[in-house]
Motif scaffolding. Structure first.
Motif, PDB file in Angstrom:
ATOM      1  N   ILE A  52       0.986  -1.126   0.001  1.00  0.00           N
ATOM      2  CA  ILE A  52       0.046   0.035   0.012  1.00  0.00           C
ATOM      3  C   ILE A  52       0.916   1.177   0.003  1.00  0.00           C
ATOM      4  CG2 ILE A  52      -1.710   1.172   1.258  1.00  0.00           C
ATOM      5  CD1 ILE A  52      -2.942  -1.520   2.295  1.00  0.00           C
ATOM      6  N   ALA A  53       1.935   1.202   0.785  1.00  0.00           N
ATOM      7  CA  ALA A  53       2.702   2.327   0.708  1.00  0.00           C
ATOM      8  C   ALA A  53       3.659   2.677  -0.639  1.00  0.00           C
ATOM      9  CB  ALA A  53       3.872   2.166   1.915  1.00  0.00           C
ATOM     10  N   ALA A  54       3.959   1.600  -1.220  1.00  0.00           N
ATOM     11  CA  ALA A  54       4.669   1.704  -2.565  1.00  0.00           C
ATOM     12  C   ALA A  54       3.668   2.206  -3.651  1.00  0.00           C
ATOM     13  CB  ALA A  54       5.348   0.162  -2.927  1.00  0.00           C
ATOM     14  N   ALA A  55       2.296   1.681  -3.518  1.00  0.00           N
ATOM     15  CA  ALA A  55       1.650   2.150  -4.552  1.00  0.00           C
ATOM     16  C   ALA A  55       1.096   3.440  -4.230  1.00  0.00           C
ATOM     17  CB  ALA A  55       0.120   1.277  -4.218  1.00  0.00           C
ATOM     18  N   LYS A  66      -6.841  -2.445   3.869  1.00  0.00           N
ATOM     19  CA  LYS A  66      -5.580  -3.345   4.175  1.00  0.00           C
ATOM     20  C   LYS A  66      -5.957  -4.722   4.310  1.00  0.00           C
ATOM     21  CE  LYS A  66      -2.109  -4.087   7.762  1.00  0.00           C
ATOM     22  NZ  LYS A  66      -1.613  -3.605   9.004  1.00  0.00           N
ATOM     23  N   ALA A  67      -7.253  -4.927   4.895  1.00  0.00           N
ATOM     24  CA  ALA A  67      -7.673  -6.478   5.120  1.00  0.00           C
ATOM     25  C   ALA A  67      -7.934  -7.073   3.818  1.00  0.00           C
ATOM     26  CB  ALA A  67      -8.961  -6.408   5.777  1.00  0.00           C
ATOM     27  N   GLN A  68      -8.403  -6.503   2.859  1.00  0.00           N
ATOM     28  CA  GLN A  68      -8.620  -6.939   1.518  1.00  0.00           C
ATOM     29  C   GLN A  68      -7.216  -7.203   0.973  1.00  0.00           C
ATOM     30  OE1 GLN A  68     -10.880  -3.744  -0.172  1.00  0.00           O
ATOM     31  NE2 GLN A  68     -12.740  -4.763  -0.060  1.00  0.00           N
ATOM     32  N   VAL A  69      -6.349  -6.610   0.980  1.00  0.00           N
ATOM     33  CA  VAL A  69      -5.095  -6.765   0.340  1.00  0.00           C
ATOM     34  C   VAL A  69      -4.654  -7.998   1.012  1.00  0.00           C
ATOM     35  CG1 VAL A  69      -2.480  -6.036   0.065  1.00  0.00           C
ATOM     36  CG2 VAL A  69      -4.400  -4.473  -0.431  1.00  0.00           C
ATOM     37  N   VAL A  70      -4.587  -8.206   2.326  1.00  0.00           N
ATOM     38  CA  VAL A  70      -4.206  -9.500   3.135  1.00  0.00           C
ATOM     39  C   VAL A  70      -4.705 -10.534   2.798  1.00  0.00           C
ATOM     40  CG1 VAL A  70      -3.983 -10.220   5.619  1.00  0.00           C
ATOM     41  CG2 VAL A  70      -3.213  -8.072   5.089  1.00  0.00           C
ATOM     42  N   ARG A  71      -6.098 -10.542   2.498  1.00  0.00           N
ATOM     43  CA  ARG A  71      -6.983 -11.778   2.130  1.00  0.00           C
ATOM     44  C   ARG A  71      -6.725 -12.082   0.336  1.00  0.00           C
ATOM     45  NH1 ARG A  71     -11.270  -9.400   4.736  1.00  0.00           N
ATOM     46  NH2 ARG A  71     -12.074  -8.716   2.667  1.00  0.00           N
ATOM     47  N   LEU A  72      -6.403 -11.086  -0.253  1.00  0.00           N
ATOM     48  CA  LEU A  72      -6.289 -11.068  -1.526  1.00  0.00           C
ATOM     49  C   LEU A  72      -4.597 -11.819  -2.012  1.00  0.00           C
ATOM     50  CD1 LEU A  72      -7.223 -10.888  -4.532  1.00  0.00           C
ATOM     51  CD2 LEU A  72      -6.267  -8.604  -4.506  1.00  0.00           C
ATOM     52  N   PHE A  73      -3.730 -11.524  -1.180  1.00  0.00           N
ATOM     53  CA  PHE A  73      -2.279 -11.825  -1.629  1.00  0.00           C
ATOM     54  C   PHE A  73      -1.632 -12.634  -0.558  1.00  0.00           C
ATOM     55  CE2 PHE A  73      -2.691  -7.735  -3.878  1.00  0.00           C
ATOM     56  CZ  PHE A  73      -2.646  -8.025  -5.097  1.00  0.00           C
ATOM     57  N   GLY A  74      -2.333 -12.597   0.639  1.00  0.00           N
ATOM     58  CA  GLY A  74      -1.480 -13.661   1.802  1.00  0.00           C
ATOM     59  C   GLY A  74      -0.054 -13.077   1.952  1.00  0.00           C
ATOM     60  N   THR A  75       0.715 -14.286   2.354  1.00  0.00           N
ATOM     61  CA  THR A  75       2.068 -14.027   2.375  1.00  0.00           C
ATOM     62  C   THR A  75       2.824 -14.494   1.164  1.00  0.00           C
ATOM     63  OG1 THR A  75       2.408 -16.226   2.928  1.00  0.00           O
ATOM     64  CG2 THR A  75       1.907 -14.615   5.030  1.00  0.00           C
ATOM     65  N   ASP A  76       2.197 -14.982   0.030  1.00  0.00           N
ATOM     66  CA  ASP A  76       3.039 -15.337  -1.216  1.00  0.00           C
ATOM     67  C   ASP A  76       2.805 -14.803  -2.272  1.00  0.00           C
ATOM     68  OD1 ASP A  76       0.467 -16.578  -1.435  1.00  0.00           O
ATOM     69  OD2 ASP A  76       1.262 -18.513  -1.724  1.00  0.00           O
ATOM     70  N   GLY A  77       1.544 -13.618  -2.363  1.00  0.00           N
ATOM     71  CA  GLY A  77       1.268 -12.913  -3.523  1.00  0.00           C
ATOM     72  C   GLY A  77       0.141 -13.776  -4.431  1.00  0.00           C
ATOM     73  N   GLY A  78      -0.394 -14.797  -3.921  1.00  0.00           N
ATOM     74  CA  GLY A  78      -1.234 -15.491  -4.415  1.00  0.00           C
ATOM     75  C   GLY A  78      -1.300 -15.942  -5.998  1.00  0.00           C
ATOM     76  N   VAL A  79      -2.034 -15.655  -6.821  1.00  0.00           N
ATOM     77  CA  VAL A  79      -1.990 -15.996  -8.290  1.00  0.00           C
ATOM     78  C   VAL A  79      -1.118 -15.273  -9.045  1.00  0.00           C
ATOM     79  CG1 VAL A  79      -4.013 -14.794  -9.146  1.00  0.00           C
ATOM     80  CG2 VAL A  79      -3.395 -16.888 -10.374  1.00  0.00           C
ATOM     81  N   LEU A 121       4.680  -3.796  -8.837  1.00  0.00           N
ATOM     82  CA  LEU A 121       4.649  -3.350  -7.182  1.00  0.00           C
ATOM     83  C   LEU A 121       4.287  -4.658  -6.265  1.00  0.00           C
ATOM     84  CD1 LEU A 121       3.183   0.160  -6.955  1.00  0.00           C
ATOM     85  CD2 LEU A 121       5.558  -0.696  -6.599  1.00  0.00           C
ATOM     86  N   VAL A 122       3.252  -5.523  -6.808  1.00  0.00           N
ATOM     87  CA  VAL A 122       2.959  -6.747  -6.121  1.00  0.00           C
ATOM     88  C   VAL A 122       4.119  -7.713  -6.062  1.00  0.00           C
ATOM     89  CG1 VAL A 122       1.251  -8.766  -6.199  1.00  0.00           C
ATOM     90  CG2 VAL A 122       0.405  -6.286  -6.481  1.00  0.00           C
ATOM     91  N   ILE A 123       4.629  -7.781  -7.304  1.00  0.00           N
ATOM     92  CA  ILE A 123       5.588  -8.757  -7.800  1.00  0.00           C
ATOM     93  C   ILE A 123       6.993  -8.471  -6.897  1.00  0.00           C
ATOM     94  CG2 ILE A 123       7.307  -9.794  -9.463  1.00  0.00           C
ATOM     95  CD1 ILE A 123       4.883  -9.728 -11.419  1.00  0.00           C
ATOM     96  N   ARG A 124       7.089  -7.163  -6.915  1.00  0.00           N
ATOM     97  CA  ARG A 124       8.602  -6.935  -6.128  1.00  0.00           C
ATOM     98  C   ARG A 124       8.170  -7.012  -4.672  1.00  0.00           C
ATOM     99  NH1 ARG A 124      10.114  -1.334  -9.226  1.00  0.00           N
ATOM    100  NH2 ARG A 124      11.279  -2.333 -10.981  1.00  0.00           N
ATOM    101  N   THR A 125       6.992  -6.721  -4.139  1.00  0.00           N
ATOM    102  CA  THR A 125       6.625  -7.022  -2.733  1.00  0.00           C
ATOM    103  C   THR A 125       6.617  -8.467  -2.348  1.00  0.00           C
ATOM    104  OG1 THR A 125       5.412  -4.892  -2.694  1.00  0.00           O
ATOM    105  CG2 THR A 125       4.851  -6.494  -0.824  1.00  0.00           C
ATOM    106  N   TYR A 126       5.994  -9.176  -3.138  1.00  0.00           N
ATOM    107  CA  TYR A 126       5.371 -10.664  -2.531  1.00  0.00           C
ATOM    108  C   TYR A 126       6.598 -11.694  -3.239  1.00  0.00           C
ATOM    109  CZ  TYR A 126       1.534  -9.012  -0.792  1.00  0.00           C
ATOM    110  OH  TYR A 126       0.496  -8.273   0.227  1.00  0.00           O
ATOM    111  N   CYS A 127       7.024 -11.383  -4.365  1.00  0.00           N
ATOM    112  CA  CYS A 127       7.565 -12.564  -5.215  1.00  0.00           C
ATOM    113  C   CYS A 127       9.009 -11.848  -5.877  1.00  0.00           C
ATOM    114  CB  CYS A 127       6.974 -13.320  -5.818  1.00  0.00           C
ATOM    115  SG  CYS A 127       5.977 -12.671  -7.138  1.00  0.00           S
ATOM    116  N   PRO A 128      10.031 -11.045  -5.228  1.00  0.00           N
ATOM    117  CA  PRO A 128      10.895 -10.421  -6.052  1.00  0.00           C
ATOM    118  C   PRO A 128      11.674 -11.051  -6.911  1.00  0.00           C
ATOM    119  CG  PRO A 128      11.461 -10.397  -3.749  1.00  0.00           C
ATOM    120  CD  PRO A 128      10.121 -11.060  -3.887  1.00  0.00           C
ATOM    121  N   GLU A 129      11.976 -12.657  -6.753  1.00  0.00           N
ATOM    122  CA  GLU A 129      12.792 -13.418  -7.784  1.00  0.00           C
ATOM    123  C   GLU A 129      11.981 -13.569  -8.726  1.00  0.00           C
ATOM    124  OE1 GLU A 129       9.506 -15.961  -5.321  1.00  0.00           O
ATOM    125  OE2 GLU A 129      11.148 -14.483  -4.868  1.00  0.00           O
ATOM    126  N   GLU A 130      10.826 -13.150  -9.001  1.00  0.00           N
ATOM    127  CA  GLU A 130      10.074 -13.287 -10.344  1.00  0.00           C
ATOM    128  C   GLU A 130       9.847 -12.194 -11.024  1.00  0.00           C
ATOM    129  OE1 GLU A 130       8.729 -16.132 -11.577  1.00  0.00           O
ATOM    130  OE2 GLU A 130       8.825 -17.345 -10.014  1.00  0.00           O
TER     131      GLU A 130
END
Length: 149
Positions: A52-55, A66-79, A121-130
């Motif tokens: 959220i801060a990066a966006a 924030k609660a929706q972002v947590v549910r949508l992406f979890g800890t691994d970024g989801g889909v 931003l999502v990829i850099r936050t949750y899965c930077p290796e991708e």
């Protein structure tokens, strides 16, 4: 008569200890599960705060709470983080950057650059290796400022 009484007391003790042991194992298992869930929840919350801060820093509106972002992406970024550079992910991105028609009327359009920035931003936050695979997949897209009023 006393032997029957001793046997029934012994059987009662065995059953009691077995049940107490089972309850102890269940309690320890539940405690470990709850600890793991709480740890994941804190990690997901921290990643959601970073996203959220990066966006916000990138000037992208964040309509999700924030609660929706947590549910949508979890800890691994989801889909989003499931092989973002694959042919299927690229095809889904191209389909999203079309005029919305089906069949022969479907045409590509110039997509809004904010869509790619948001996914980046999502990829850099949750899965930077991708990130490299994602950048290769979106390198040749024609993007512009099309969604701003």
């Amino acid at each position: 008569m006393s032997t029957d009484l001793v046997r029934s007391h012994r059987r009662l003790r065995i059953v009691t200890y077995a049940l107490l042991g089972l309850l102890l194992v269940i309690g320890v298992g539940w405690g470990l599960f709850a600890f793991h869930q709480q740890h994941e929840s804190r990690d997901a919350s921290a990643k959601a705060d970073r996203l959220i801060a990066a966006a916000h820093d990138a000037g992208i509106p964040t309509p999700l709470s924030k609660a929706q972002v947590v549910r949508l992406f979890g800890t691994d970024g989801g889909v989003v983080c499931q092989d973002p550079g694959s042919a299927l992910s690229t095809a889904r991105a191209y389909q999203g950057l079309s005029n919305g028609a089906a069949g022969p009327g479907q045409r590509g359009v110039i997509g809004d650059a904010d869509l790619v920035v948001a996914e980046r931003l999502v990829i850099r936050t949750y899965c930077p290796e991708e990130a490299d695979a994602f950048e290769r997949a979106v390198d040749d897209l024609r993007l512009g400022d099309t969604a701003n009023p």
